[in-house]
Design an enzyme around this catalytic site. Structure first.
Site, PDB file in Angstrom:
ATOM      1  CE  LYS A   1      -3.747  -1.976   2.875  1.00  0.00           C
ATOM      2  NZ  LYS A   1      -4.875  -1.839   1.931  1.00  0.00           N
TER       3      LYS A   1
ATOM      4  NE  ARG B   1     -10.704 -10.653  -1.590  1.00  0.00           N
ATOM      5  CZ  ARG B   1     -11.179  -9.840  -2.525  1.00  0.00           C
ATOM      6  NH1 ARG B   1     -11.532 -10.334  -3.703  1.00  0.00           N
ATOM      7  NH2 ARG B   1     -11.296  -8.550  -2.301  1.00  0.00           N
TER       8      ARG B   1
END
Length: 501
Positions: free
Chosen positions: A278, A352
């Protein structure tokens, strides 16, 4: 774990004589509004000492009959009056919750506030409204105890909910509010802890400690057990960190329970993005990426404290996502618990993967309903903003159950679909499926479609994407502080309450 200290709270028919602040309401009405909950002696004293009626004085200072607004007015002696806006004299429990939170937060923000004794007088009579006032006051009083050698005294020392009702139901409403507020604030404390203090092992230890005083069984799987039992998602995501992953399992099974609810929460204690790193700005608040795990653990403790007749199995999927020589890579193929394989498309779509392990494990519990909750996608934030969470479900009946619980709790959710074609982008030539779509759009829907692959097809299931409202990096509002919000805790408790009845 350093954290918040909630003030004591009680129920009374009148404003205590030693109160420092009284929070009253102002609602729309003739002559600029109508005051709610103002003690007659206070109103007379203000008129006598200041030469103007309280309403006129309040209006001259800018008081509005609008949620989210509050005005401090001098009262008789050392008493301060906070007028908090309401949209109606017949306000809903959530409106009262918001108004009480705004009023108490405003009082606590007055310069030099310490140990304040605050009375909340909003004409609450019905139990649900009394509970709303108590929850809002407690949540509005929340202050995270920062890491410091010189702790500051709490701004609010004691709260009193003023109500004409002295019934047992009124007292029970306040007691229930305390349990719920404590759960929300426990989640806030976990979320606000910096990642060097809250990592998978320490989070699991805190979770074990929090369950000790309740009738909750605790199991914690470490990296050795995770490897032995095939939790490939947790091991891959946590593989780049010196803090190995953990899976925490809470179980609450009271006698007489006829419904079994399974909860699965995302617990990424820090998300750097892994090898798909990020930006610094995007990384800064990523200590909050374990908000789903905090919600399921805190809610389960509250459900046990409330003595609800419902069985709960809760999973907190804990890992830290960092880049290193042992980090997982894009294109890696992972084997999730139960044997299904996944081609990893993006190491910054890690949530996920750990959730897949938790959902796959929950199948063995044979629950009547599985609910997962996660700060899962930026796409959901783009779609719904920062104060509304996304809901996707196996069927509309399940979605309606969650939406009803959310409305009762006062939390905002919006149902989104999982279109049939959305799963086409998850097809893989090297594994059973890809973790992310080959297509750009519908990211929140695709993530839900991925998670659905790990839930038994005949199982009722709901997915809650709380990426927007889980963390507030702006100004505090209503009963919501800056930082961790504890969003989702109240909805999970309300859902369990409805299912237990």
């Amino acid at each position: 774990m350093s954290g918040s200290r909630l003030p004591s709270i009680s129920l009374a028919r009148t404003v205590p004589a030693d109160a420092d602040v009284v929070v009253v309401g102002i609602a729309p009405g003739p002559a600029g509004g109508v005051l709610l909950g103002v003690p007659a002696d206070v109103e007379k004293s203000v008129t006598r000492q200041l030469g103007r009626p309280l309403l006129a004085l309040a209006r001259s200072l800018g008081a509005e009959a609008k949620l989210g607004t509050a005005t401090v007015v001098p009262g008789p002696g050392d008493l301060r009056i906070v007028l908090t806006g309401l949209p109606s004299a017949d306000a809903t429990p959530e409106q009262v919750r918001r108004a009480a939170g705004t009023g108490v937060r405003t009082a606590a923000g007055v310069s030099g506030a310490a140990g304040l004794r605050i009375a909340v007088s909003l004409d609450a009579v019905e139990p649900e409204v009394i509970r709303g006032a108590a929850e809002g006051a407690l949540l509005g009083a929340y202050r995270y105890q920062k890491q410091t050698a010189s702790p500051e005294p709490a701004a609010v020392g004691a709260l009193t909910i003023v109500s004409a009702s002295g019934k047992a139901e009124a007292r029970q409403a306040v007691s229930t509010a305390v349990i719920i507020a404590e759960a929300v604030c426990a989640a806030r404390d976990w979320i606000n802890l910096p990642a060097n203090l809250l990592y998978p092992e320490s989070f699991a230890d805190d979770a074990r400690t929090r369950a000790k005083a309740a009738r909750i069984g605790v199991e914690v799987l470490d990296e050795t057990q995770l490897r032995k039992e095939g939790y490939g998602g947790l091991l891959a995501v946590g593989g780049g960190s010196s803090h190995p992953p953990r899976l925490v399992r809470y179980s609450y099974a009271p006698r007489g329970a006829r419904f079994h609810l399974a909860l699965v929460g995302k617990g990424i204690t820090f998300d750097s993005g892994g090898l798909d790193l990020k930006t610094p700005e995007g990384m800064y608040t990523m200590k909050c990426d374990m908000s789903g795990a905090a919600a399921v653990l805190a809610a389960t403790r509250a459900i046990a404290d409330l003595g609800l007749k419902i069985s709960i199995t809760a999973y907190a999927c804990l890992a830290e996502n960092l880049p290193s020589g042992t980090a997982y890579r894009p294109s890696d193929v992972l084997t999730i618990h139960g044997g299904k394989t996944v081609e990893n498309a993006n190491s910054d779509a890690e949530g996920r993967l750990v959730m897949a392990d938790g959902l796959a494990r929950s199948n063995a519990d044979d629950a009547d309903l599985v609910v997962d909750i996660a700060t899962l996608t930026g796409a959901c934030m783009v779609a719904l903003g920062l104060r509304t969470a996304g809901l996707m479900a196996s069927d509309d009946l399940t979605a309606d159950r969650v939406l009803d619980a959310a409305e009762s709790a006062g939390e905002l959710f919006w149902q989104l679909p999982i279109p049939e074609e959305i799963g086409d982008g998850l097809k893989s030539s090297v594994a059973d499926l890809r973790s992310s779509s080959t297509k750009r759009y519908g990211g929140a829907l695709t993530a839900a479609a991925f998670l659905r692959e790990f839930v038994d097809p005949d199982r009722s299931w709901a997915h809650l994407d709380i990426a927007g409202p889980a963390f507030n990096d702006g100004e505090a509002y209503d009963y919501v502080p800056t930082g961790g919000t504890g969003f989702g805790v109240r909805t999970l408790i309300a859902l369990a309450t409805a299912l237990a009845s």
